[in-house]
Design a protein around this motif. Structure first.
Motif, PDB file in Angstrom:
ATOM      1  N   GLY A 230       0.808  -1.216   0.000  1.00 51.33           N
ATOM      2  CA  GLY A 230       0.000   0.000   0.000  1.00 51.33           C
ATOM      3  C   GLY A 230       0.843   1.269   0.000  1.00 51.33           C
ATOM      4  O   GLY A 230       1.873   1.337   0.660  1.00 51.33           O
ATOM      5  N   GLN A 231       0.400   2.255  -0.777  1.00 45.22           N
ATOM      6  CA  GLN A 231       1.020   3.578  -0.725  1.00 45.22           C
ATOM      7  C   GLN A 231       0.158   4.476   0.163  1.00 45.22           C
ATOM      8  O   GLN A 231      -0.946   4.088   0.565  1.00 45.22           O
ATOM      9  CB  GLN A 231       1.104   4.160  -2.144  1.00 45.22           C
ATOM     10  N   THR A 232       0.660   5.665   0.453  1.00 47.18           N
ATOM     11  CA  THR A 232      -0.116   6.590   1.277  1.00 47.18           C
ATOM     12  C   THR A 232      -0.782   7.634   0.365  1.00 47.18           C
ATOM     13  O   THR A 232      -0.326   7.850  -0.761  1.00 47.18           O
ATOM     14  CB  THR A 232       0.793   7.333   2.277  1.00 47.18           C
ATOM     15  N   PRO A 233      -1.840   8.280   0.872  1.00 49.95           N
ATOM     16  CA  PRO A 233      -2.462   9.359   0.090  1.00 49.95           C
ATOM     17  C   PRO A 233      -1.430  10.443  -0.263  1.00 49.95           C
ATOM     18  O   PRO A 233      -1.501  11.042  -1.332  1.00 49.95           O
ATOM     19  CB  PRO A 233      -3.532   9.905   1.035  1.00 49.95           C
ATOM     20  N   ASP A 234      -0.459  10.639   0.627  1.00 49.79           N
ATOM     21  CA  ASP A 234       0.591  11.623   0.367  1.00 49.79           C
ATOM     22  C   ASP A 234       1.438  11.227  -0.857  1.00 49.79           C
ATOM     23  O   ASP A 234       1.791  12.076  -1.678  1.00 49.79           O
ATOM     24  CB  ASP A 234       1.468  11.756   1.615  1.00 49.79           C
ATOM     25  N   ASP A 235       1.747   9.927  -0.993  1.00 50.05           N
ATOM     26  CA  ASP A 235       2.462   9.441  -2.185  1.00 50.05           C
ATOM     27  C   ASP A 235       1.675   9.798  -3.454  1.00 50.05           C
ATOM     28  O   ASP A 235       2.242  10.271  -4.437  1.00 50.05           O
ATOM     29  CB  ASP A 235       2.617   7.905  -2.159  1.00 50.05           C
ATOM     30  N   ILE A 236       0.377   9.550  -3.411  1.00 47.50           N
ATOM     31  CA  ILE A 236      -0.450   9.764  -4.611  1.00 47.50           C
ATOM     32  C   ILE A 236      -0.555  11.267  -4.903  1.00 47.50           C
ATOM     33  O   ILE A 236      -0.540  11.689  -6.068  1.00 47.50           O
ATOM     34  CB  ILE A 236      -1.863   9.129  -4.440  1.00 47.50           C
ATOM     35  N   ALA A 237      -0.633  12.074  -3.838  1.00 46.27           N
ATOM     36  CA  ALA A 237      -0.686  13.531  -4.028  1.00 46.27           C
ATOM     37  C   ALA A 237       0.601  14.028  -4.688  1.00 46.27           C
ATOM     38  O   ALA A 237       0.565  14.867  -5.590  1.00 46.27           O
ATOM     39  CB  ALA A 237      -0.911  14.228  -2.683  1.00 46.27           C
ATOM     40  N   LYS A 238       1.739  13.495  -4.258  1.00 45.81           N
ATOM     41  CA  LYS A 238       3.029  13.906  -4.854  1.00 45.81           C
ATOM     42  C   LYS A 238       3.107  13.493  -6.327  1.00 45.81           C
ATOM     43  O   LYS A 238       3.585  14.262  -7.163  1.00 45.81           O
ATOM     44  CB  LYS A 238       4.194  13.308  -4.065  1.00 45.81           C
ATOM     45  N   CYS A 239       2.652  12.283  -6.629  1.00 44.01           N
ATOM     46  CA  CYS A 239       2.624  11.831  -8.028  1.00 44.01           C
ATOM     47  C   CYS A 239       1.735  12.745  -8.867  1.00 44.01           C
ATOM     48  O   CYS A 239       2.098  13.122  -9.986  1.00 44.01           O
ATOM     49  CB  CYS A 239       2.091  10.398  -8.131  1.00 44.01           C
ATOM     50  N   THR A 240       0.583  13.089  -8.316  1.00 49.58           N
ATOM     51  CA  THR A 240      -0.372  13.927  -9.050  1.00 49.58           C
ATOM     52  C   THR A 240       0.230  15.307  -9.321  1.00 49.58           C
ATOM     53  O   THR A 240       0.118  15.851 -10.424  1.00 49.58           O
ATOM     54  CB  THR A 240      -1.685  14.057  -8.242  1.00 49.58           C
TER      55      THR A 240
END
Ligand code: NAD
Length: 313
Positions: A230-240
């Motif tokens: 699992g990744q964190t919402p923060d990981d996905i925010a940085k990717c976005t």
């Protein structure tokens, strides 16, 4: 000036984190309009945004399932000007299809598919007129690859991928970019909500073997995969944020390199046999060791596949 970013589904999870990350950009490049169905649920977002709240971050109510709500929300944006639309709102659905009513399935499509279509229809004419804009869609690995017992959720994300892949061509003619973000598992309330739903589930009309495959084979390996990968919402925010800030944003953006081998199988064998058989073996023969098997696959193939993902760092 600042670019106006409108995000759907910001009361929790990935949407909340994207809103905060962009609103707190060190170069102050964004004005974030964070939207949610019910503004009474704003507290977590407001707290996380800190002093950005009321400055680079403002709130508007928005239910992506309602035509009126979508129109009203965009009418409330100054000059209806949205530079970047982030379609994040979504719902999950898990379980044997025999126990899921068509009504429940339609609700998933209403949010995950028609919700995105509604938003794009509302902002696209102004973007076209300005010959500028970027539309981001929170898809999933499950928008590219079917996953057992996620049949309807996967179908809703596939539908959106097909819609967007088609739209991307004409939008490019208007200088409008379209980007899909395709995370694997992410630790959010999404997972919690789904597990709660599953706990409440009875299995009307489902045979005992299917219930057993779902509860005793699929669920433990799914939980194991969330824990291990699992990744964190923060990981996905940085990717976005990376995708938004790229000078030539890609159409597809996987965020988790552990999933690149799985997705590659589909393109390696156009008959589909390789994907179906690999998933069958992963689930029924490697079940409890699923995440280890996936890690080995990744290690064996990472040098040629890894660069296809977008990393949070
Ligand atoms: P989440 O449940 O925390 O967030 C989803 C948000 O969408 C919630 O705030 C919810 O209130 C909102 N929402 C639902 N219906 C809505 C509607 N009709 N109008 C407006 N808002 C609505 O879960 P999340 O993980 O942050 O999910 C965000 C997106 O990421 C979803 O599209 C989901 O499919 C996708 N995704 C999640 C995962 C994961 O493992 N969590 C993996 C891949 C993709």
């Amino acid at each position: 000036g600042q670019r106006v970013v409108l995000i759907t589904g910001c009361s929790s999870g990935i949407g909340l984190r994207i809103a905060v990350t962009l609103a707190r950009d060190e170069k102050k490049r964004y004005h974030v309009i964070a939207t949610m169905r019910d503004l009474k649920k704003k507290e977590k977002l407001v707290e996380a945004a800190g002093d950005a709240y009321g400055k680079s971050l403002t709130l508007l109510p928005l239910d992506v399932c309602s035509d009126d709500s979508v129109t009203q929300c965009i009418n409330n944006v100054k000059d209806r000007h949205v530079d970047i639309l982030i379609n994040n709102a979504g719902v999950g659905l898990l379980g044997p299809v025999e126990s899921i009513s068509i009504e429940q399935m339609k609700k998933v499509f209403e949010t995950n598919f028609f919700g995105v279509v509604r938003m794009i229809k509302e902002v696209m004419p102004d973007m076209k007129a300005r010959r500028a804009g970027h539309i981001i869609v929170m898809s999933s690995v499950m928008g590219l690859q079917g996953v057992v017992f996620n049949d309807v959720y996967t179908a809703s994300k596939f539908a959106m991928e097909g819609f967007c892949e088609s739209m991307a061509v004409q939008l490019l003619k208007f200088n409008i970019r379209l980007s899909m973000i395709e995370p694997g598992p992410v630790h959010t309330e999404f997972e919690t909500k789904m597990m709660e739903d599953v706990a409440k589930m009875e299995y009307p009309g489902v045979d005992a073997d299917t219930v057993r495959y779902f509860k005793d084979v699929y669920l433990p390996s799914s939980i194991d995969i969330f824990e291990a990968m699992g990744q964190t919402p923060d990981d996905i925010a940085k990717c976005t944020k990376k995708v938004i800030e790229s000078s030539s944003p890609r159409f597809r953006n996987l965020t988790n390199s552990l999933y690149t081998p799985i997705v590659a199988l589909k393109y390696a064998d156009e008959t589909g046999g390789l994907s179906v058989n690999t998933f069958y073996n992963l689930l029924f023969n490697f079940g409890p060791l699923m995440h280890i098997t996936m890690s080995i696959l990744k290690c064996l193939t990472c040098s040629c596949l890894r660069r296809r993902t977008i990393s949070p760092n």
